[in-house]
Write a protein that holds these residues in place. Structure first.
Motif, PDB file in Angstrom:
ATOM      1  N   TYR A   1      -2.406  -0.879   9.050  1.00  0.00           N
ATOM      2  CA  TYR A   1      -2.071  -2.732   9.401  1.00  0.00           C
ATOM      3  C   TYR A   1      -2.238  -3.484   8.291  1.00  0.00           C
ATOM      4  O   TYR A   1      -1.425  -4.467   8.249  1.00  0.00           O
ATOM      5  CB  TYR A   1      -3.398  -2.725  10.081  1.00  0.00           C
ATOM      6  N   GLU A   2      -2.617  -2.747   7.620  1.00  0.00           N
ATOM      7  CA  GLU A   2      -3.113  -3.541   5.960  1.00  0.00           C
ATOM      8  C   GLU A   2      -1.370  -3.007   5.070  1.00  0.00           C
ATOM      9  O   GLU A   2      -1.490  -4.419   4.591  1.00  0.00           O
ATOM     10  CB  GLU A   2      -4.015  -3.301   4.826  1.00  0.00           C
TER      11      GLU A   2
ATOM     12  N   ARG B   1      -0.184 -10.796   3.355  1.00  0.00           N
ATOM     13  CA  ARG B   1      -2.030 -11.348   3.291  1.00  0.00           C
ATOM     14  C   ARG B   1      -2.716 -10.845   2.951  1.00  0.00           C
ATOM     15  O   ARG B   1      -2.188  -9.211   3.776  1.00  0.00           O
ATOM     16  CB  ARG B   1      -1.738 -11.980   5.234  1.00  0.00           C
ATOM     17  N   THR B   2      -2.961 -10.712   1.999  1.00  0.00           N
ATOM     18  CA  THR B   2      -3.552  -9.706   1.868  1.00  0.00           C
ATOM     19  C   THR B   2      -5.581  -9.975   2.254  1.00  0.00           C
ATOM     20  O   THR B   2      -5.676  -8.982   2.499  1.00  0.00           O
ATOM     21  CB  THR B   2      -5.013 -10.323   0.489  1.00  0.00           C
ATOM     22  N   SER B   3      -5.900 -10.696   3.536  1.00  0.00           N
ATOM     23  CA  SER B   3      -6.487 -10.963   4.403  1.00  0.00           C
ATOM     24  C   SER B   3      -6.250 -10.912   5.563  1.00  0.00           C
ATOM     25  O   SER B   3      -5.218 -12.164   5.860  1.00  0.00           O
ATOM     26  CB  SER B   3      -8.185 -11.343   3.786  1.00  0.00           C
ATOM     27  N   PHE B   4      -6.776 -10.642   6.719  1.00  0.00           N
ATOM     28  CA  PHE B   4      -6.920 -11.045   8.035  1.00  0.00           C
ATOM     29  C   PHE B   4      -7.641 -10.801   9.358  1.00  0.00           C
ATOM     30  O   PHE B   4      -8.661 -10.182   9.094  1.00  0.00           O
ATOM     31  CB  PHE B   4      -4.907  -9.908   8.794  1.00  0.00           C
ATOM     32  N   ARG B   5      -7.214 -11.244  10.433  1.00  0.00           N
ATOM     33  CA  ARG B   5      -8.338 -11.342  10.871  1.00  0.00           C
ATOM     34  C   ARG B   5      -8.425 -10.133  12.428  1.00  0.00           C
ATOM     35  O   ARG B   5      -7.195 -10.069  12.532  1.00  0.00           O
ATOM     36  CB  ARG B   5      -8.157 -12.540  12.083  1.00  0.00           C
TER      37      ARG B   5
ATOM     38  N   ARG C   1       0.771  -1.396   0.012  1.00  0.00           N
ATOM     39  CA  ARG C   1      -0.273  -0.143  -0.313  1.00  0.00           C
ATOM     40  C   ARG C   1       0.584   0.917   0.301  1.00  0.00           C
ATOM     41  O   ARG C   1       0.736   2.196  -0.902  1.00  0.00           O
ATOM     42  CB  ARG C   1      -1.073  -0.078   1.118  1.00  0.00           C
TER      43      ARG C   1
ATOM     44  N   ASN D   1      -4.182 -16.087  12.153  1.00  0.00           N
ATOM     45  CA  ASN D   1      -3.900 -15.906  11.477  1.00  0.00           C
ATOM     46  C   ASN D   1      -2.793 -16.479  11.262  1.00  0.00           C
ATOM     47  O   ASN D   1      -2.149 -17.231  11.543  1.00  0.00           O
ATOM     48  CB  ASN D   1      -3.207 -13.847  11.391  1.00  0.00           C
TER      49      ASN D   1
ATOM     50  N   TYR E   1       0.111  -6.414   7.005  1.00  0.00           N
ATOM     51  CA  TYR E   1       0.061  -7.874   6.478  1.00  0.00           C
ATOM     52  C   TYR E   1       0.441  -7.947   4.797  1.00  0.00           C
ATOM     53  O   TYR E   1       0.727  -9.171   4.181  1.00  0.00           O
ATOM     54  CB  TYR E   1      -1.299  -7.656   6.718  1.00  0.00           C
ATOM     55  N   GLY E   2      -0.044  -6.516   4.159  1.00  0.00           N
ATOM     56  CA  GLY E   2       0.372  -7.145   2.517  1.00  0.00           C
ATOM     57  C   GLY E   2       1.975  -7.626   2.441  1.00  0.00           C
ATOM     58  O   GLY E   2       2.518  -7.937   1.263  1.00  0.00           O
TER      59      GLY E   2
END
Length: 234
Positions: A186-187, A195-199, A77, A213, A190-191
């Motif tokens: 945070y995004e 990881r494109t998604s996370f809890r 991002r 995760n 993780y990206g």
């Protein structure tokens, strides 16, 4: 007000310099190294960026950022935002705090690998909610924060670097939704670790019960290789 995450940059840079057997800087002091944290909006012309990220709350301030020497960024991002501003940015990702276990060589002492703390809650500095003895105050001394996190069986909280340090040491971590922070960083993190998604949990209780995760996908050698060693005399 000191936050342990703000102290990670100098620590990691010092240890990386020692790890690479570098000594004093050779360039003028006005050319700064910006490493770790959502601080790129504070960078000046010709500053070197290594693993730092964009602050989602300061996107309006990025218009004046230019002439940066970017070696690595926290995640995709941040890279997308810099590219949109015409700043060259290689696809090398990772928060340098992930290098701490590698740089500290903690695995050389088996006693340092014990997990004798069941749960640690690390709130973001702007949240600073206390839930008894499970809460680690992010204003605590840096080494104390790192030690507490790596000895934990589970880390939860809204502190991004609480999550990062935990994952660096292989400790499961669950993010609790921050009350005062933008989700951009945070995004981004993780990206940058595959990881494109996370809890995201709403509370400590929910975080403790949540599915974990996926672990981060991270190449320490790539990030170390991007370190601007040319700023030092070998």
């Amino acid at each position: 007000m000191q936050n342990f995450g703000d102290l990670l940059g100098p620590l990691v840079v010092r240890r990386t310099v020692a790890h690479l057997n570098l000594v004093r800087p050779v360039l003028p002091t006005r050319r700064r190294l910006v490493a770790i944290g959502s601080v790129i909006h504070l960078a000046r012309n010709k500053d070197v960026i290594w693993g730092a990220g964009v602050n989602g709350k300061m996107l309006h301030a990025l218009g004046r950022v230019g002439g940066l020497d970017v070696r690595a960024v926290r995640g995709p991002r941040t890279r997308e935002r810099l590219l949109s501003l015409g700043v060259s940015c290689p696809p090398i990702y990772g928060d340098p705090a992930l290098l701490i276990p590698h740089l500290m060589r903690v695995d050389q002492d088996g006693r340092r690998q014990k997990r004798d703390i069941a749960l640690t809650h690390v709130p973001n500095l702007n949240d600073r909610e206390t839930h008894g003895s499970v809460t680690l105050d992010p204003r605590s001394p840096l080494e104390e924060c790192i030690d507490r996190i790596r000895r934990s069986e589970l880390v939860v909280g809204s502190s991004l670097h609480g999550v990062i340090i935990a994952e660096a040491f292989g400790v499961p971590a669950v993010l609790i939704a921050p009350k005062h922070e933008d989700m951009f960083k945070y995004e981004d993190y993780y990206g940058g670790t595959g990881r494109t998604s996370f809890r995201v949990a709403a509370s400590i209780d929910e975080a403790v019960k949540a599915d974990l995760n996926d672990p981060p996908v991270f190449d320490p050698e790539a990030l170390l290789g991007a370190f601007p060693a040319d700023l030092w005399r070998s």
